[in-house]
Design an enzyme around this catalytic site. Structure first.
Site, PDB file in Angstrom:
ATOM      1  N   ASP A   1      -6.132   1.584  -2.072  1.00  0.00           N
ATOM      2  CA  ASP A   1      -6.875   1.338  -0.837  1.00  0.00           C
ATOM      3  C   ASP A   1      -7.703   0.061  -0.921  1.00  0.00           C
ATOM      4  OD1 ASP A   1      -5.757   3.694   0.064  1.00  0.00           O
ATOM      5  OD2 ASP A   1      -7.628   4.842   0.042  1.00  0.00           O
TER       6      ASP A   1
ATOM      7  N   HIS B   1       0.833  -1.203   0.000  1.00  0.00           N
ATOM      8  CA  HIS B   1       0.000   0.000   0.000  1.00  0.00           C
ATOM      9  C   HIS B   1       0.869   1.254   0.000  1.00  0.00           C
ATOM     10  CE1 HIS B   1      -2.761   3.009   1.926  1.00  0.00           C
ATOM     11  NE2 HIS B   1      -3.546   2.530   0.981  1.00  0.00           N
TER      12      HIS B   1
END
Length: 119
Positions: A93, A47
């Site tokens: 996300d 991420h």
């Protein structure tokens, strides 16, 4: 953005508060360095790297960029209609939240000694 990411996490991991992921391992939360401690921490490393790539898009600020996405029922499948920056951030996300749902949470890796274990 971080608020929407929090909502995605609450969707995919409803049995654990989002803040349990804010200070986990070497990559979940502030910055990141060293070797990820487990699969969940690897989700956060990916991420972080994804946000780094999104930041290369002119004017793209992943931590504050809003986007649209489909509401969830345990898994997030679509990010909806977004411009290039918003689509990138939403996908970062979405992938991370789904990764969190698949990874095992190890309480021993929450709030670890960052300086000792993440070099």
């Amino acid at each position: 953005n971080l608020y929407q990411f929090k909502n995605m996490i609450q969707c995919t991991v409803p049995n654990r508060s989002w803040w349990h992921f804010a200070n986990y391992g070497c990559y979940c939360g502030r910055g990141g360095s060293g070797t990820p401690v487990d699969d969940l921490d690897r989700c956060c490393q990916i991420h972080d790297n994804c946000y780094g790539e999104a930041e290369k898009i002119s004017g793209c600020w992943p931590y504050i960029k809003t986007y649209t996405y489909e509401s969830c029922q345990g898994t997030l499948t679509s990010c909806g209609a977004n411009n290039k920056c918003a689509a990138s951030v939403c996908d970062c996300d979405r992938v991370a939240a789904n990764c969190f749902a698949r990874a095992t949470y190890n309480d021993k890796n929450y709030n670890i000694d960052f300086n000792a274990r993440c070099q």
